[in-house]
Design a protein around this motif. Structure first.
Motif, mmCIF file in Angstrom:
data_model
loop_
_atom_site.group_PDB
_atom_site.id
_atom_site.type_symbol
_atom_site.label_atom_id
_atom_site.label_comp_id
_atom_site.label_asym_id
_atom_site.label_seq_id
_atom_site.Cartn_x
_atom_site.Cartn_y
_atom_site.Cartn_z
ATOM 1 N N GLN A 35 -32.225 -29.267 -56.651
ATOM 2 C CA GLN A 35 -32.203 -28.891 -56.247
ATOM 3 C C GLN A 35 -32.119 -27.175 -56.305
ATOM 4 O OE1 GLN A 35 -33.388 -28.758 -52.519
ATOM 5 N NE2 GLN A 35 -33.794 -26.947 -52.615
ATOM 6 N N ILE A 37 -32.357 -22.975 -56.868
ATOM 7 C CA ILE A 37 -31.568 -21.674 -56.504
ATOM 8 C C ILE A 37 -31.681 -21.151 -57.154
ATOM 9 C CG2 ILE A 37 -30.605 -20.648 -54.701
ATOM 10 C CD1 ILE A 37 -28.980 -22.879 -53.910
ATOM 11 N N ASP A 38 -33.547 -20.082 -57.294
ATOM 12 C CA ASP A 38 -33.046 -18.562 -58.512
ATOM 13 C C ASP A 38 -31.984 -17.695 -58.350
ATOM 14 O OD1 ASP A 38 -34.213 -17.380 -56.089
ATOM 15 O OD2 ASP A 38 -35.942 -16.636 -56.717
ATOM 16 N N GLN A 39 -32.299 -16.350 -58.538
ATOM 17 C CA GLN A 39 -31.192 -15.779 -58.726
ATOM 18 C C GLN A 39 -30.824 -15.107 -58.200
ATOM 19 O OE1 GLN A 39 -33.914 -15.710 -61.105
ATOM 20 N NE2 GLN A 39 -34.209 -14.189 -61.694
ATOM 21 N N ASN A 40 -31.957 -14.840 -56.887
ATOM 22 C CA ASN A 40 -32.076 -13.792 -56.098
ATOM 23 C C ASN A 40 -31.922 -14.623 -54.442
ATOM 24 O OD1 ASN A 40 -32.809 -11.793 -57.315
ATOM 25 N ND2 ASN A 40 -35.499 -12.736 -57.634
ATOM 26 N N ALA A 41 -31.168 -16.190 -54.506
ATOM 27 C CA ALA A 41 -30.841 -16.891 -53.969
ATOM 28 C C ALA A 41 -31.820 -16.951 -52.932
ATOM 29 C CB ALA A 41 -29.853 -15.817 -52.598
ATOM 30 N N GLN A 42 -32.745 -17.609 -53.564
ATOM 31 C CA GLN A 42 -34.284 -18.292 -52.710
ATOM 32 C C GLN A 42 -34.157 -19.442 -53.121
ATOM 33 O OE1 GLN A 42 -36.247 -16.933 -50.450
ATOM 34 N NE2 GLN A 42 -34.707 -14.659 -50.762
ATOM 35 N N SER A 43 -34.506 -20.304 -52.314
ATOM 36 C CA SER A 43 -34.967 -21.473 -52.567
ATOM 37 C C SER A 43 -36.295 -22.135 -53.129
ATOM 38 C CB SER A 43 -34.750 -22.404 -50.884
ATOM 39 O OG SER A 43 -34.379 -24.047 -51.903
ATOM 40 N N LEU A 44 -36.360 -22.984 -54.108
ATOM 41 C CA LEU A 44 -37.563 -22.906 -54.775
ATOM 42 C C LEU A 44 -38.058 -24.579 -54.695
ATOM 43 C CD1 LEU A 44 -36.875 -21.574 -57.954
ATOM 44 C CD2 LEU A 44 -38.387 -20.095 -56.164
ATOM 45 N N LYS A 76 -28.681 -23.026 -59.490
ATOM 46 C CA LYS A 76 -28.677 -22.111 -59.555
ATOM 47 C C LYS A 76 -29.768 -21.575 -60.612
ATOM 48 C CE LYS A 76 -27.065 -17.868 -57.329
ATOM 49 N NZ LYS A 76 -25.984 -17.375 -56.225
#
Length: 187
Positions: A35, A37-44, A76
């Motif tokens: 799972q 999560i990108d550096q902006n705390a958005q789930s990809l 992350k």
């Protein structure tokens, strides 16, 4: 001789190092899917490990496994070096703000004079003001141990004198030739 000096120096620095929990990063991750999560705390969403690593490398960042027990594991995308630096800084700051409470000991005799009593009381108040606990010990010499009531009377006198700045943690207890109490500062 030089080896001993080098070892003692390395131990000196080794003891002062701050330890943080090591995380699994980049190629050390063995899961097939993660799972992300990108550096902006958005789930990809869920991606294969190769796709997740590709996303991290495109942004010149690291893929860090933050929750290995989840199904699939959560990773992350972040700058791991900066993360570790921030963690070490927080750890250092928290250790700096901690104050270890010490226990200071004052020794007296059962037949203490008034001036000595006042002097010891003044020192105890200083210790309590610094946030330390104080152990007051009455030492019995020779046959003084037969008259332990005198020692208990002296300790109770200290408790009465310091009742405005101290709490009694441990009542007077005779241990061999010593009788002691422990006082802690009032909040």
């Amino acid at each position: 001789m030089w080896i001993g000096l080098l070892l003692s120096r390395s131990n000196f620095f080794y003891e002062r190092m701050i330890y943080i929990k090591e995380l699994i990063i980049n190629d050390q991750i063995t899961a097939k899917e993660v799972q992300v999560i990108d550096q902006n705390a958005q789930s990809l969403g869920t991606k294969s490990i190769n796709e997740a690593l590709e996303l991290a490398y495109e942004n010149d960042l690291d893929l860090v496994m933050v929750s290995p027990n989840a199904v699939p594991p959560v990773c992350k995308i972040m700058d791991y070096g900066k993360y570790r630096f921030d963690q070490m800084k927080k750890e250092k700051e928290s250790k700096k703000n901690q104050k270890a409470m010490e226990t200071k000991e004052i020794r007296v005799t059962p037949n203490i004079e008034t001036h000595d009593f006042e002097f010891k009381s003044k020192n105890i108040k200083k210790f309590l003001a610094n946030g330390d606990k104080v152990k007051i010990t009455v030492r019995f010499r020779g046959r003084e141990v037969n008259n332990s009531a005198m020692g208990e009377k002296v300790l109770n006198k200290f408790v009465e004198e310091l009742s405005d700045v101290a709490n009694l943690d441990k009542k007077p207890v005779l241990e061999g030739r010593n009788m002691s109490i422990i006082l802690s500062p009032k909040k």
